[in-house]
Every structure is written in structure tokens, then in C-alpha cells.
Design an enzyme around this catalytic site. Sequence first.
Site, PDB file in Angstrom:
ATOM      1  N   TYR A 397      20.958  49.959  37.861  1.00  0.00           N
ATOM      2  CA  TYR A 397      20.527  51.373  36.856  1.00  0.00           C
ATOM      3  C   TYR A 397      19.169  50.765  36.857  1.00  0.00           C
ATOM      4  CZ  TYR A 397      21.714  52.313  31.780  1.00  0.00           C
ATOM      5  OH  TYR A 397      21.548  53.140  29.990  1.00  0.00           O
ATOM      6  N   CYS A 398      18.405  52.013  36.029  1.00  0.00           N
ATOM      7  CA  CYS A 398      16.474  51.439  34.860  1.00  0.00           C
ATOM      8  C   CYS A 398      16.557  50.649  36.127  1.00  0.00           C
ATOM      9  CB  CYS A 398      16.655  50.853  33.797  1.00  0.00           C
ATOM     10  SG  CYS A 398      15.721  50.852  32.923  1.00  0.00           S
TER      11      CYS A 398
END
Length: 664
Positions: A397-398
Site C-alpha cells: 500500500y502506497c
Amino acid sequence: MSLKDTSPAAPAAARKGASTKPRPPKKPRAPRRKAAPLSEALPGPEAEAPAPTEGISAKFAPDPKAAAARDYVMPDLGALAVNLLKAAGMGQKAARQLMQSDDSSDASHTLHDLERVGRALMEVAGSYIRNPARIFEAQAALWEGYMSLAGSMTRRFLLGEEVPPVAQPGRSDKRFRDPDWQENIVFDLMKQSYLLTSKWLTDRVKQAEGVDPHTREKADFYVRQMTNAMSPSNFLFTNPEILRATLASNGENLVAGMEHLLEDIERGHGHIQIQQTDMSAFRLGENIATTPGKVIYQNGLMQLIQYEPTTEKVHKRPLVIFPPWINKYYILDLTPEKSLIKWCLDKGYTVFVASWVNPDARLALKTFEDYMIEGVYAALNAVEQATGETEVNAVGYCIGGTLLACSLAHMAARKDTRIKSATFLVTQVDFTEAGELKVFIDEEQISDIEKQMHQKGGYLKGSTMASTFNMLRSNDLIWNYVVNNYLLGREPMPFDILYWNADATRLPSAMHVGYLRECYLENKLAEGRMILGGEELHLDKVKVPVYLQSSREDHISPYNSVYKATKLFGGPVRFICAGSGHIAGVINPPAAGKYNHWLNDDLPPTPDEWFAGATDHKGSWWPDWETWLAEKSGPMVAARKPGSGKLKVLEDAPGSYVLVKSED
């Protein structure tokens, strides 16, 4: 630098980074609404709470009959004068505390920031000075707008005509929701004058000639910050809602607001730390981050949580999730209704999640490479010990996804095939179009950040990164709460996403500076020039199936930036785009029935072409992803309990690392 694995007693040591200074008791405030899970969120790392007037004590609200008619009631002038004097005295006290709190290093960095702003704006101004004809054109454009507005208001006032607005706020602009901004000609005139002027200023930046793109982006950002600050919605006498509340309460709202301001300065240790939600309404492991699980491994950088299965059978390949360490992992496990982790468990997956440490000065020299070795590689080793499985599916994530991409390229160079598929949530690997954060990225600013971190002990304060993200959405995440907390004197509502957003994390200086320089500034990963762990990283050597999720309104990882990865990985890629933004676009459970997502099996050269051929599907993208993931997760086997393998339970989820606060 590398730290050895810690013993089960390490949680106590991990807490050494947290402040132990006792806080004075807070003064009683207006009654709070009972905390409850809320589902509305803005697109971004930040989220928007419900409207300030919902669920808040009516102490400072106007009389219901007067409010219904939007009357401006006559106050008790004596009581109003007393409260105005009291609020002014408290405001002066707040100003003194803010001025006294600045140390020399903070003042120096503030001065450098102001110099940068000045240089960028002077570059734009110089463009017009060098071409006087453009100045006259700009003045004519502004004058034309004002004359149109004057004519519109004259027709409305003298003739009673219904006239369309000359300028109106965007659909997502919530500053002018009060009906008086439209129905009261005085407030409507102020609103439209402001909108005309602010648009004129931003247009001047966009249309300036001979300004390099980065300087233009910075000037545009600075001008938007200034115009947002000067909005009539932010001031007592130019905001109808504040004015009505002040008259109805004889100014008690302003006294309460100044009390809130003083408390926020105390909480921020001499700096304003705006309270966006009721931070006392949530307890990790009690009403947030509640999915049952166990910490089964930890080292100096992370704890690995294995969650209790909710099905009798599970897919053979475990699922390992690497969240961003810029915020804490429990954005994936806010409440049972919103939890991506619980949803995966209910679909029959064995789920592991990395909970990153909240670093302090002792971890200042930790690098991006350390996060790969002590994060991704350590987690893979631990999962094998815990389950006996050598093949897993991974999610990033990210920045956790950027780390996963680097690790996959490193593993490809080493012929390590343990990760069989990779899912990237709003992840960038090519940073040439990296969104509004690039405003803060150039060698001068990175060097200034590096110096600032060195002066503060070798890490970036959590409040610094939080302030940066808040500035990207300043109307929603700064000025909205200035109005609600300080001018209306109200309490912010309990809101789980905003609690998570405010639960900031620090960043080690070596990792942060290296990441900014190598990814954002030099784009080494996309160009095959990044070296980690002795290997040059080439994403085209990554042959595993890849699922790329992006969000249409993401201003941190724009979908067009995420799309660039479709041309970089060497294996099959599925790209999808969800509605909303960086947080709400990801955390969108199917049961909520919110937003939509776009699908297109083709991967044309540009994201615009992809959208042109995409089909719009209502609701969450999670089921599409799970269909893709299930095909790569192997047959069903008996569910695994945490601690049943070679690794024993260290403590219950959510673990101790996530409990460490950034008491800057």
C-alpha cells in the site's frame, strides 16, 4: 545498520519512544456524541468528518426558530462585550505562547520557507513585468469579472431578478454550504468576489510565460494556500453561520473557541495542533483495530501479525500485507465493517500484516534497504516458519507498495521466487508525475529537511508529515476545523479515519532522505538505476502477475502516475481505477455500496486511452481483486491458528509497536 531480533520483552522497550510526561487535566468541554463507526471519507490520506453541526452540543447554536429563519438575533450587548474581551485576552495569550515557543532552528526553517515562497512568486511576477501588455490583459480580465458581478447584483437588488452566479464554488467545496451564502445578497457578493479574485490569481500563475514547470507548481500551491486562508468563510463578520452563533450565544462560542486553541497549543508543545476528531473516543484493540490476531514475530523495524482464521478452510498460499510506514497499519482494520483484513479472512485467506515501528533517534540511520531486509525478507522468512509455506501472495500500500516493487526486483535478481503475485494499492514506481507532493521535492527542500531532521535527533517528526498532508487539502483539513473548533467553539466529532490520520508516525532520516532523492527527485527505480542490497533493480525482470489499483481522485498517487507501472513490470498486469481518493478509494467495503470502479483488460499507451475503453462498475473493486487473487492462491487447506507453527505468540494484536505515539 541492522538491529537483532528482540525478545518478547521488546514491547516495553519499544515504548521508550513514547512520551511519559504527565499531562494536566483538561477542562470540561461540551458533551460529546458517543463514538460510532463512520463510513464517509474524503479522497486522500486524510478524511473529512461529518458536517461540524451534526451531533454537536447545541450550546453555541442559534435558537431553533431563529436558525430556521436564519435570523440574526439581538444579543445581550453587555454579555457580548464581556465575552469578546475575554476571547481577545485568550487570543493574546495564545499568540504569546506561539511566539515564545519557536526555537532558533524552527525560526530558521520558517524563514527559509518564506524565502522559497517569495522567490517562486517573484518568478511569476517577473514574467508579467517583462511583458507589460500581459499586465493590462490581466487587469482587464479582473475588471471584466467585477463588472459582470456588479451588473448581476444590481439586477438582483433593484429589479428582483433571479440571475445565475458569475462565480460559484466547485462541487466538492463545502465552505459555502450555509444558505445565506446564496440567499443573502451581502454574503453572496462577498462569496462571488472572493471566488473571482482567487481564480484570477491562480490563472495568473498558470498563464505566466517563461516560468519553469516546478516553479509554476510551487507558485500555484502557495497562491492556493493564501487564497484558501483569506476566504470569507474563515472570519467572524464575513461568515453568516459564525455571525449567527456569536449573536445567539453572546460570544460564548468565541470564548470556547479560544479555550480550544490554547489546549491545541499545549498539545502541540507550543505549536497549533488542530484537533480534527475526538482523540479520546478510540482505543486500539477495543473499538478500532479489533480483528483478532497475534504478533508472531518482531525485530527492530516491525512486528508481524498473523490473524485468527474465520473459516475452517483457507487458501494454501498466505497473504502478506505491507502497509505504508508513513501512517500506521490499522487503516486496513478500522472497524469490522471497514476492515480489508477481516474481509480477506472471511474469504478464506491466511492474513499477515507488517506493523512498522514508530522510530526515534535510535533508528535514524535505517535506510530503505533496511526496510526491505528487515521488513519484506524478514516477513517472508517468518511466514514460512509460521505456516510451512514457501510461496505467498503479497500486497503493498502506497510507500509499502514501492518497497514491495523494489523487493520483487531484488528477488528477481537473486532468483528468489517466494512471492507468486503482487497487489499494489495506490502505489507509484515511476515518479515523473507524482502529484502535488512534488511541490515539496527539489534538492534545496530535501537538503533543508535533512538538516531539520539532524537538528531534531535524526528523524522527521510525525507532526511535520501530518501538516504536509493537511496542506494538500487545507480547506477540508485545516480551515474547516479552524472555523468549527475556534470560531464556532464546537467539538469535532469522533471519526475513526481522522483518528488514524492524527496518529502520526516519525520517519528515520536516512530512509526518508534516500527515498525522496532516489524516487521522487531522480526516479531511479523506474529507470533501472536504483541499487539495493548489492543489486541493480530492474522492474522488467519482475514476471509475477501484478494487480494495480489506483483511485480516480487521488492527489498523492495520481492514477495517471500509477498507470505508468503497467509499462514497467515484465509479467501480466491488471490495472483498475476506483472512485474517490487515496484512502476512501482503497477502504471501500462492498457492503457499503459506495463509489464505483472502472475495468479494462487492455493496457493502451496512456491512461486517457485506458479510460476511454473502460467500463464503469458500481460499488467496490474488492470482489474483482478477490476473483483475481483466488486463482493465484492455491487449493483450500485446513485453517492455520497463530502460534501453531514454529513461531510462538508474542502478544495479542494490534501489538505494542502501533501503540507508540509521536509525542513531538
